[in-house]
Design a protein around this motif. Structure first.
Motif, PDB file in Angstrom:
ATOM      1  N   VAL A   1       0.820  -1.224   0.000  1.00  0.00           N
ATOM      2  CA  VAL A   1       0.000   0.000   0.000  1.00  0.00           C
ATOM      3  C   VAL A   1       0.849   1.267   0.000  1.00  0.00           C
ATOM      4  O   VAL A   1       0.417   2.311  -0.477  1.00  0.00           O
ATOM      5  CB  VAL A   1      -1.000   0.054   1.185  1.00  0.00           C
ATOM      6  N   GLN A   2       2.080   1.169   0.468  1.00  0.00           N
ATOM      7  CA  GLN A   2       2.895   2.389   0.521  1.00  0.00           C
ATOM      8  C   GLN A   2       3.436   2.790  -0.856  1.00  0.00           C
ATOM      9  O   GLN A   2       4.007   3.865  -1.009  1.00  0.00           O
ATOM     10  CB  GLN A   2       4.018   2.229   1.554  1.00  0.00           C
TER      11      GLN A   2
ATOM     12  N   GLU B   1       9.092   7.084   4.827  1.00  0.00           N
ATOM     13  CA  GLU B   1      10.436   6.936   5.392  1.00  0.00           C
ATOM     14  C   GLU B   1      10.347   6.059   6.636  1.00  0.00           C
ATOM     15  O   GLU B   1       9.455   6.250   7.470  1.00  0.00           O
ATOM     16  CB  GLU B   1      11.010   8.316   5.757  1.00  0.00           C
ATOM     17  N   ALA B   2      11.260   5.111   6.740  1.00  0.00           N
ATOM     18  CA  ALA B   2      11.309   4.195   7.879  1.00  0.00           C
ATOM     19  C   ALA B   2       9.940   3.562   8.153  1.00  0.00           C
ATOM     20  O   ALA B   2       9.537   3.390   9.298  1.00  0.00           O
ATOM     21  CB  ALA B   2      11.811   4.936   9.117  1.00  0.00           C
ATOM     22  N   GLY B   3       9.219   3.253   7.100  1.00  0.00           N
ATOM     23  CA  GLY B   3       7.918   2.605   7.260  1.00  0.00           C
ATOM     24  C   GLY B   3       6.787   3.562   7.579  1.00  0.00           C
ATOM     25  O   GLY B   3       5.630   3.164   7.647  1.00  0.00           O
ATOM     26  N   LEU B   4       7.124   4.847   7.781  1.00  0.00           N
ATOM     27  CA  LEU B   4       6.102   5.833   8.147  1.00  0.00           C
ATOM     28  C   LEU B   4       5.657   6.615   6.915  1.00  0.00           C
ATOM     29  O   LEU B   4       6.463   6.870   6.021  1.00  0.00           O
ATOM     30  CB  LEU B   4       6.667   6.826   9.173  1.00  0.00           C
ATOM     31  N   TYR B   5       4.386   6.992   6.906  1.00  0.00           N
ATOM     32  CA  TYR B   5       3.913   7.915   5.879  1.00  0.00           C
ATOM     33  C   TYR B   5       4.362   9.302   6.297  1.00  0.00           C
ATOM     34  O   TYR B   5       4.188   9.695   7.453  1.00  0.00           O
ATOM     35  CB  TYR B   5       2.380   7.904   5.798  1.00  0.00           C
ATOM     36  N   LEU B   6       4.948  10.066   5.383  1.00  0.00           N
ATOM     37  CA  LEU B   6       5.347  11.428   5.732  1.00  0.00           C
ATOM     38  C   LEU B   6       4.326  12.418   5.181  1.00  0.00           C
ATOM     39  O   LEU B   6       3.912  12.321   4.019  1.00  0.00           O
ATOM     40  CB  LEU B   6       6.732  11.751   5.180  1.00  0.00           C
ATOM     41  N   VAL B   7       3.922  13.333   6.038  1.00  0.00           N
ATOM     42  CA  VAL B   7       2.948  14.361   5.649  1.00  0.00           C
ATOM     43  C   VAL B   7       3.524  15.709   6.038  1.00  0.00           C
ATOM     44  O   VAL B   7       4.437  15.782   6.867  1.00  0.00           O
ATOM     45  CB  VAL B   7       1.595  14.143   6.376  1.00  0.00           C
ATOM     46  N   PRO B   8       3.024  16.802   5.442  1.00  0.00           N
ATOM     47  CA  PRO B   8       3.516  18.125   5.855  1.00  0.00           C
ATOM     48  C   PRO B   8       3.390  18.270   7.371  1.00  0.00           C
ATOM     49  O   PRO B   8       2.416  17.803   7.961  1.00  0.00           O
ATOM     50  CB  PRO B   8       2.569  19.087   5.131  1.00  0.00           C
ATOM     51  N   LYS B   9       4.365  18.879   7.979  1.00  0.00           N
ATOM     52  CA  LYS B   9       4.429  18.951   9.441  1.00  0.00           C
ATOM     53  C   LYS B   9       3.115  19.473  10.019  1.00  0.00           C
ATOM     54  O   LYS B   9       2.580  20.479   9.586  1.00  0.00           O
ATOM     55  CB  LYS B   9       5.575  19.853   9.868  1.00  0.00           C
TER      56      LYS B   9
ATOM     57  N   SER C   1       5.830  15.310   9.302  1.00  0.00           N
ATOM     58  CA  SER C   1       5.445  14.450  10.416  1.00  0.00           C
ATOM     59  C   SER C   1       5.337  13.029   9.879  1.00  0.00           C
ATOM     60  O   SER C   1       4.878  12.818   8.746  1.00  0.00           O
ATOM     61  CB  SER C   1       4.086  14.879  10.993  1.00  0.00           C
TER      62      SER C   1
ATOM     63  N   ILE D   1       1.682   3.729  -3.185  1.00  0.00           N
ATOM     64  CA  ILE D   1       0.907   4.876  -3.669  1.00  0.00           C
ATOM     65  C   ILE D   1       1.063   6.102  -2.768  1.00  0.00           C
ATOM     66  O   ILE D   1       0.450   7.132  -3.012  1.00  0.00           O
ATOM     67  CB  ILE D   1      -0.601   4.535  -3.811  1.00  0.00           C
TER      68      ILE D   1
ATOM     69  N   GLY E   1      10.674  19.151   8.491  1.00  0.00           N
ATOM     70  CA  GLY E   1       9.510  19.736   7.830  1.00  0.00           C
ATOM     71  C   GLY E   1       8.355  18.773   7.602  1.00  0.00           C
ATOM     72  O   GLY E   1       7.411  19.091   6.896  1.00  0.00           O
TER      73      GLY E   1
ATOM     74  N   ILE F   1       3.683   9.272  10.059  1.00  0.00           N
ATOM     75  CA  ILE F   1       2.406   8.706  10.495  1.00  0.00           C
ATOM     76  C   ILE F   1       2.505   7.177  10.557  1.00  0.00           C
ATOM     77  O   ILE F   1       2.857   6.528   9.576  1.00  0.00           O
ATOM     78  CB  ILE F   1       1.262   9.085   9.520  1.00  0.00           C
TER      79      ILE F   1
ATOM     80  N   ASN G   1       3.214   0.671  10.670  1.00  0.00           N
ATOM     81  CA  ASN G   1       2.294   0.382   9.561  1.00  0.00           C
ATOM     82  C   ASN G   1       2.221  -1.085   9.119  1.00  0.00           C
ATOM     83  O   ASN G   1       1.660  -1.378   8.071  1.00  0.00           O
ATOM     84  CB  ASN G   1       2.604   1.281   8.352  1.00  0.00           C
TER      85      ASN G   1
ATOM     86  N   ARG H   1       5.137  10.168   0.104  1.00  0.00           N
ATOM     87  CA  ARG H   1       6.429  10.114   0.794  1.00  0.00           C
ATOM     88  C   ARG H   1       6.383   9.077   1.908  1.00  0.00           C
ATOM     89  O   ARG H   1       5.447   9.041   2.711  1.00  0.00           O
ATOM     90  CB  ARG H   1       6.773  11.476   1.418  1.00  0.00           C
TER      91      ARG H   1
END
Lengths: 94, 478
Positions: A75-76, A83-91, B140, A78, B138, B142, B34, A81
């Protein structure tokens, strides 16, 4: 009748970007929808139990057993961003 | 001017199911980010939530334990807001028709004062994911492993009047959910989180404006956060200001609360019944089944320990502090033939507890399990070893897997109870110290202890202390 929809507030709650030139048109459309609810609200519903669901059925329950597998790599693909298995979103918090 | 503090608590207890509330993904703590978020948890289009039966059973169990009415019909609703760790854009919760209505928690305060706190309701909902704000420039990060984890939100009436009452209530609830086996109670891992609604008013006046402190994760912080918040509100009002209704965060490092968001930015959650979920119907048969599986509750267990094992209030309280410690104790007592429940109590509360604390272990992780402990207590009860030698045996047991019997045998620690043998040793000691004997006969009674010590030394502590005392007394009188 409700003809005072605050388009800016609705846009903020819905996290929608509505341009200044669109506010009038969007407001009109929303008010038309609210008008429908006003029609519904005009009906006398005294003594009628609110309906939680249109189907006269009850919730089915699932046994508490793990059946799902790790699908994060799939699923990642799509996600914009990762990184390290995490979804990155704007801060979120400054 | 006398101020009265008014506190209501909302507790989020994470239910100890194996899977999420609406999906079959695992809820195990500590998995890689995840890896436990399935399509339902991710809010992918076209998926449908299916309610976990384990969650419903646990809600019923809680409802029965607090004497509430379990709702025959409850409805799931969508609570709408946007946040990156909430994939669907709404949280499935219950709003107008919660699963548990009413109920009571009985607390006891210092000095034995008792008070009953009424519950407003308890409802089921799903947890959100976790946002990590620190490690990414810049951005977060999840992690949605927690998304969809089942929570029971337990809401009290605003009936607590001091930080101490709030802490007593939270602790009682914490103990109860663990006893019921519906929550592991781990506050560090966020399994039991407390929100406090706090206001102040003049005694007898209308309720004041409240502030809500979110996500307090220890009892100590709960007490401090409330104390700080009460002072803050009183200062504002006494300076002629008005308390603002808002959500605040407790910062433990600074020991203060600070504003998170005010009512002006309060969310309009636009609750409505979730069309993906049908009404939850709980039949009398479901309730009866859960009733039949209910564990003994803490208050009932405490009373029974006092009556059945003739323990003091204090001992009973300590030994019922958790279901694990109570089970451990009862296993030891049962295995030792319930001859002297007090000795078993002393060992569990004393040596075992001290050793567990020293190694930061929970009773369930004890290297000496209840049946090995019973083996040790049995040898004290049948006079094979003295209590003092038992402590040495216990130390060896802690770092080995040997039974008490094996250690006693291997180390030759068996207590000497043969009267003739003890008497011979006593006479040997007396002959060895003629000066002390003369002084003792001359009236220095204190030297009795000296002789006891020498006999114990000569027997390497293995003589039965009671017998040594008696025989020594007889021999010295000759």
């Amino acid at each position: 009748m409700s003809d005072h929809i605050d388009v800016h507030k609705v846009a903020r709650l819905g996290a929608l970007a509505i341009g200044a030139d669109e506010v009038g048109a969007v407001g009109q459309k929303l008010n038309a929808i609210v008008g429908l609810f006003d029609d519904l609200a005009a009906i006398n519903t005294d003594g009628i139990e609110p309906m939680a669901h249109p189907l006269d059925q009850v919730q089915r329950l699932r046994v508490d057993v793990v059946i799902e597998k790790d699908i994060h790599q799939y699923v990642q693909q799509i996600a914009p961003r990762v990184e390290a298995g995490l979804y990155l979103v704007p801060k979120v918090i400054e | 001017m006398t101020w009265e503090t008014v506190i209501g608590l909302e507790v989020h207890a994470q239910l100890a199911t194996k899977t999420k509330i609406f999906s079959g993904a695992s809820t195990a703590f500590g998995a890689l980010p995840n890896t436990q978020a399935c399509l339902v948890d991710l809010g992918m289009p076209g998926v449908l939530p299916v309610l976990n039966k384990g969650v419903v059973d646990m809600a019923i169990r809680f409802g029965l334990a607090v004497g509430s009415s379990v709702a025959e019909k409850s409805v799931f609703a969508r609570k709408n807001y946007f946040y990156p760790d909430l994939p669907k854009g709404y949280q499935i919760s219950q709003f107008e028709l919660p699963v548990v209505i009413g109920g009571q928690i009985h607390i006891e305060l210092d000095g034995g004062v008792k008070k009953t706190i009424n519950l407003t309701r308890a409802h089921l909902e799903e947890d959100a994911g976790k946002s990590l704000h620190e490690d990414f420039e810049g951005a977060s990060g999840i992690d949605l492993n927690r998304a969809g984890t089942p929570l029971l939100e337990i809401v009290s009436e605003p009936e607590m009047r001091s930080p101490a009452e709030a802490v007593a209530y939270a602790k009682k609830l914490h103990e109860l959910v663990q006893y019921l086996g519906i929550c592991d109670g781990n506050m560090q891992e966020g399994s039991f989180r407390v929100d406090a609604n706090i206001s102040v008013r003049k005694v007898g006046a209308e309720l004041g404006t409240r502030a809500e402190i979110k996500n307090v994760n220890s009892f100590k912080f709960l007490e401090r956060a409330i104390m700080f918040e009460v002072e803050r509100q009183i200062d504002i009002i006494e300076a002629g200001g008005a308390v603002v209704q808002e959500t605040r965060l407790y910062d433990a490092a600074k020991d203060e609360t600070r504003s998170m968001r005010s009512k002006a930015d309060a969310m309009d959650y636009r609750y409505f019944p979730d069309p993906d979920l049908l009404p939850l119907i709980i039949t009398p048969a479901m309730i009866e089944k859960v009733k039949g599986e209910m564990p003994e509750l803490p208050d009932a267990k405490r009373t029974r320990f006092i009556e059945q094992y003739k323990l003091s209030d204090y001992d009973a309280m300590v030994l019922t502090g958790s279901r694990e410690i109570a089970d451990y104790y009862e296993t030891v007592v049962a295995a030792t033939g319930a001859k002297d429940p007090k000795i078993a109590a002393n060992w569990v509360m004393g040596e075992l507890n001290a050793r567990l604390n020293a190694d930061s272990l929970d009773v369930s992780e004890s290297p000496v399990d209840a049946s090995r402990m019973a083996g040790l207590v049995a040898r004290i009860l049948d006079n094979t070893i003295s209590g003092k030698i038992a402590k040495d045996v216990f130390e060896i047991m802690w770092t080995s897997t040997d039974s008490a019997d094996a250690i006693i045998e291997a180390k030759g620690l068996k207590q000497i109870t043969d009267v003739g043998a003890i008497a011979a040793m006593v006479r040997g000691v007396i002959d060895q110290f003629p000066e002390q004997l003369a002084e003792y006969k001359g009236g220095r009674d204190k030297l009795f202890g000296f002789f006891v010590g020498e006999v114990m030394k000569a027997t390497k502590g293995k003589a039965n202390p009671g017998q040594v005392n008696q025989i020594l007394k007889d021999e010295l009188a000759k």
